[in-house]
Scaffold this active site. Structure first.
Site, short mmCIF file in Angstrom:
data_model
loop_
_atom_site.label_atom_id
_atom_site.label_comp_id
_atom_site.label_asym_id
_atom_site.label_seq_id
_atom_site.Cartn_x
_atom_site.Cartn_y
_atom_site.Cartn_z
CB THR A 38 16.13 -2.33 -11.18
OG1 THR A 38 16.58 -1.29 -10.29
CG2 THR A 38 15.29 -3.33 -10.41
CG ASP B 63 -5.88 -15.41 -10.23
OD1 ASP B 63 -5.46 -14.84 -9.21
OD2 ASP B 63 -5.54 -15.08 -11.39
NE ARG C 124 7.78 -9.88 -11.57
CZ ARG C 124 6.57 -9.31 -11.63
NH1 ARG C 124 5.49 -10.05 -11.55
NH2 ARG C 124 6.47 -8.01 -11.77
CE LYS D 148 -6.63 -6.99 -7.19
NZ LYS D 148 -6.92 -8.42 -7.16
CG HIS E 29 4.27 -0.59 -6.79
ND1 HIS E 29 4.22 0.13 -5.63
CD2 HIS E 29 5.36 -1.40 -6.66
CE1 HIS E 29 5.23 -0.23 -4.84
NE2 HIS E 29 5.93 -1.15 -5.45
CB THR E 30 1.22 -3.77 -12.42
OG1 THR E 30 2.61 -3.98 -12.56
CG2 THR E 30 0.55 -3.76 -13.79
N GLY F 177 9.39 -9.16 -3.54
CA GLY F 177 8.84 -8.11 -4.39
C GLY F 177 7.80 -8.62 -5.37
CG ASP F 178 7.87 -7.73 -8.76
OD1 ASP F 178 7.73 -6.51 -8.68
OD2 ASP F 178 8.88 -8.28 -9.24
P1 GDP Z 1 4.02 -4.94 -6.82
O1 GDP Z 1 5.38 -4.51 -7.23
O2 GDP Z 1 4.01 -5.65 -5.50
O3 GDP Z 1 2.99 -3.85 -6.88
O4 GDP Z 1 3.56 -6.06 -7.89
P2 GDP Z 1 3.75 -5.96 -9.50
O5 GDP Z 1 2.78 -4.99 -10.04
O6 GDP Z 1 5.18 -5.80 -9.85
O7 GDP Z 1 3.37 -7.45 -9.90
C1 GDP Z 1 2.16 -8.03 -9.54
C2 GDP Z 1 1.42 -8.44 -10.82
O8 GDP Z 1 0.35 -9.30 -10.49
C3 GDP Z 1 0.78 -7.25 -11.55
O9 GDP Z 1 0.83 -7.49 -12.93
C4 GDP Z 1 -0.66 -7.26 -11.06
O10 GDP Z 1 -1.58 -6.73 -12.01
C5 GDP Z 1 -0.91 -8.74 -10.88
N1 GDP Z 1 -1.85 -9.10 -9.83
C6 GDP Z 1 -2.01 -8.55 -8.60
N2 GDP Z 1 -2.92 -9.25 -7.88
C7 GDP Z 1 -3.33 -10.27 -8.68
C8 GDP Z 1 -4.23 -11.38 -8.49
O11 GDP Z 1 -4.83 -11.58 -7.44
N3 GDP Z 1 -4.35 -12.24 -9.56
C9 GDP Z 1 -3.68 -12.09 -10.73
N4 GDP Z 1 -3.86 -12.97 -11.70
N5 GDP Z 1 -2.83 -11.06 -10.93
C10 GDP Z 1 -2.65 -10.18 -9.91
P1 IMO Z 2 8.54 -3.84 -6.23
O1 IMO Z 2 8.23 -2.63 -5.37
C1 IMO Z 2 11.23 -7.06 -7.39
C2 IMO Z 2 15.51 -6.43 -6.62
C3 IMO Z 2 16.28 -6.41 -7.92
C4 IMO Z 2 17.61 -6.95 -7.44
C5 IMO Z 2 17.76 -6.33 -6.06
C6 IMO Z 2 18.60 -5.06 -6.02
O2 IMO Z 2 8.04 -3.73 -7.62
O3 IMO Z 2 8.12 -5.10 -5.54
P2 IMO Z 2 18.20 -2.57 -6.87
O4 IMO Z 2 17.95 -2.04 -8.25
O5 IMO Z 2 17.15 -2.23 -5.88
O6 IMO Z 2 19.57 -2.24 -6.37
O7 IMO Z 2 18.19 -4.18 -7.05
O8 IMO Z 2 16.45 -6.03 -5.63
N1 IMO Z 2 14.36 -5.50 -6.55
C7 IMO Z 2 13.10 -5.86 -6.82
N2 IMO Z 2 12.57 -7.02 -7.24
N3 IMO Z 2 10.41 -6.02 -7.13
C8 IMO Z 2 10.92 -4.85 -6.68
O9 IMO Z 2 10.14 -3.82 -6.33
C9 IMO Z 2 12.32 -4.72 -6.53
N4 IMO Z 2 13.13 -3.73 -6.12
C10 IMO Z 2 14.37 -4.21 -6.12
O10 IMO Z 2 15.68 -7.22 -8.89
O11 IMO Z 2 17.52 -8.34 -7.28
MG MG Z 3 6.72 -4.76 -8.82
#
Ligand code: GDP
Ligand code: IMO
Ligand code: MG
Length: 429
Positions: free
Chosen positions: A135, A335, A307, A24, A47-48, A18-19
């Site tokens: 979460t 980066d 994280r 983006k 999702h940021t 995740g994350d």
């Molecule tokens: P998602 O859940 O997969 O949409 O990802 P999140 O938003 O939870 O976390 C990704 C983080 O990395 C966010 O704060 C984004 O703004 C940031 N991000 C995404 N792509 C890049 C990148 O290429 N470089 C940097 N420095 N940050 C990024």
């Molecule tokens: P995005 O879409 C990161 C993780 C939780 C926990 C496990 C179970 O932003 O990438 P839950 O609340 O779903 O029962 O938690 O899954 N988890 C995530 N970790 N990014 C996420 O979503 C997640 N969605 C669930 O941290 O370990």
């Molecule tokens: Mg995320």
């Protein structure tokens, strides 16, 4: 720069825990698509997106909301918490972003009630030292009710009397299972009744709608949530979420037939992160891990938790390619690696001297104390910042070599490369 040919229907999927930066890419590509569709998960996702230094975090609303000509769907595979969805819509409205006429919620999606959140917390407490680190958004209990054939579906809100009776009978059942559960049904029903007025116009048979749109040749972007290693079947079970976060969930969560999907983009962070508990073979519990966390801003978008950070793990990446049938990769946050002298890539897992063929189902094999060793390839780092690099050729030679090495090991092109969090900081290779 020529754009890759992604076809009409594209899925975006997290390849790690995740994350990775799914939001983006969805925001950037949304301009070229008619529809953005969420298929699975709920408010556990965060999702940021940054637009001119302004931060937006999407939990349930698809990340296409900021592209005003794009329409959005919350698909049938999602679990929806009405109060937090209403809050999200309000936040967007406050920014002048209206969803009227361009937002649809599947009548088959399930509801997350406040008692699901309470059960989520209770279950974690009962696990003691074996917590999953959820979460706390009620995701597991809501999906449990769905699979147990007692869930409340969004479409039921249309007939309030019937919905209320179903809600009360479910709660009575749940209270027998959790006698310690304290829950004010009248308060929650009142809140549901209020949100219902606001959300009724959005409730739709999105399965039929999407089929019609596909037939009309419209472009559809399927926004994955959570990630492959959190998938309830393929992830590090039981340290996973409660839905299929990989390609299978995209199909069952939208009603789009598999053969209609033209491209599947895996989002792969240039290193690895994980929030919550569970095995994480390439984890760095040292100052390099701290460096990645600080430089990468690695704090949960949903819960704010730090994280866990570690090196790129290509056993995980290859597994994600295999499970999802990925066609392209977006390597993100390259980066963040600037300034590291050596960058390590995990290339294999060895257990008691024997290299594993793929990511194992038995989690015991993933711990060093059980004879597990990691195989690494070390690459030289670079010192130049990447944030203004606009093409692959502008990247420092060592950053290019890192990307090429990953392509060679993983077997797919890194079609998109992220060099910063802004919309403009994306290289198309
Ligand atoms: P998602 O859940 O997969 O949409 O990802 P999140 O938003 O939870 O976390 C990704 C983080 O990395 C966010 O704060 C984004 O703004 C940031 N991000 C995404 N792509 C890049 C990148 O290429 N470089 C940097 N420095 N940050 C990024
Ligand atoms: P995005 O879409 C990161 C993780 C939780 C926990 C496990 C179970 O932003 O990438 P839950 O609340 O779903 O029962 O938690 O899954 N988890 C995530 N970790 N990014 C996420 O979503 C997640 N969605 C669930 O941290 O370990
Ligand atoms: Mg995320």
């Amino acid at each position: 720069m020529s754009q890759p040919n992604l076809g009409n229907v594209t899925a975006i999927i997290g390849t790690q825990w995740g994350d990775e930066g799914k939001g983006k890419l969805v925001d950037i590509l949304a301009e070229q698509y008619d529809w953005i569709v969420r298929a699975t998960g709920g408010a556990n996702a965060g999702h940021t997106i940054y637009v001119n230094e302004k931060k937006f975090v999407f939990h349930q609303v698809p990340s296409g909301a900021l592209q005003l000509n794009t329409k959005m769907i919350i698909g049938n595979g999602c679990v929806i918490n009405l109060p937090s969805l209403a809050d999200e819509i309000q936040l967007l409205t406050n920014e002048g972003i209206s969803l009227a006429g361009r937002f649809f919620i599947s009548d088959r999606a399930h509801l997350v009630c406040d008692y699901h959140k309470k059960i989520d917390v209770l279950q974690e407490e009962m696990k003691g030292g074996k917590k999953i680190g959820t979460t706390g958004r009620g995701i597991g209990p809501a999906y449990s009710d769905k699979i147990n054939r007692m869930g409340l579906r969004v479409g039921e809100l249309i007939n309030w009397e019937k919905f209320e009776a179903h809600y009360r009978s479910n709660l009575a059942h749940i209270q027998k299972m959790y006698p310690a559960l304290e829950h004010n049904a009248e308060e929650e029903l009142l809140a549901f009744k209020q949100h219902r007025e606001e959300l009724l116009p959005y409730i739709t048979d999105t399965v039929t709608l999407l089929h019609a749109q596909t037939l009309a040749g419209k472009k559809i972007l399927l926004e994955g949530a959570n990630a492959t290693m959190l998938d309830v079947d393929y992830g590090t079970y039981p340290f996973v979420t409660s839905s299929n976060a990989s390609i299978g969930g995209i199909i069952t969560g939208t009603g789009i037939p598999p053969r209609n999907i033209d491209s599947i983009i895996g989002i792969l962070k240039a290193y690895t992160t994980r929030v919550g508990a569970g095995p994480f073979p390439s984890e760095l519990d040292n100052e390099t891990g701290e460096y990645l966390r600080t430089k990468g801003g690695e704090f949960g978008s949903t819960t704010g938790r730090p994280r866990r950070c570690g090196w790129m793990d290509t056993v995980v990446a290859r597994y994600a390619v295999m499970i999802n049938g990925l066609t392209h990769i977006n390597l993100t946050k390259l980066d963040v690696l600037t300034g590291l002298e050596t960058i390590r890539i995990v290339t294999g897992y060895k257990v008691n001297g024997k290299t594993l063929e793929s990511f194992p189902s038995d989690l015991d094999q993933l711990y060093r104390e059980n004879g597990m060793e990691l195989e690494y390839l070390d690459m030289p780092g670079w010192t130049e910042p990447l944030d203004t690099c606009a093409s692959f050729e502008e990247l420092p030679a060592n950053a290019q070599s890192y990307v090429k090495k990953l392509e060679e090991i993983i077997g797919l092109p890194m079609t998109f490369i992220g060099v910063g969090y802004n919309r403009s900081q994306l290289i198309t290779k």
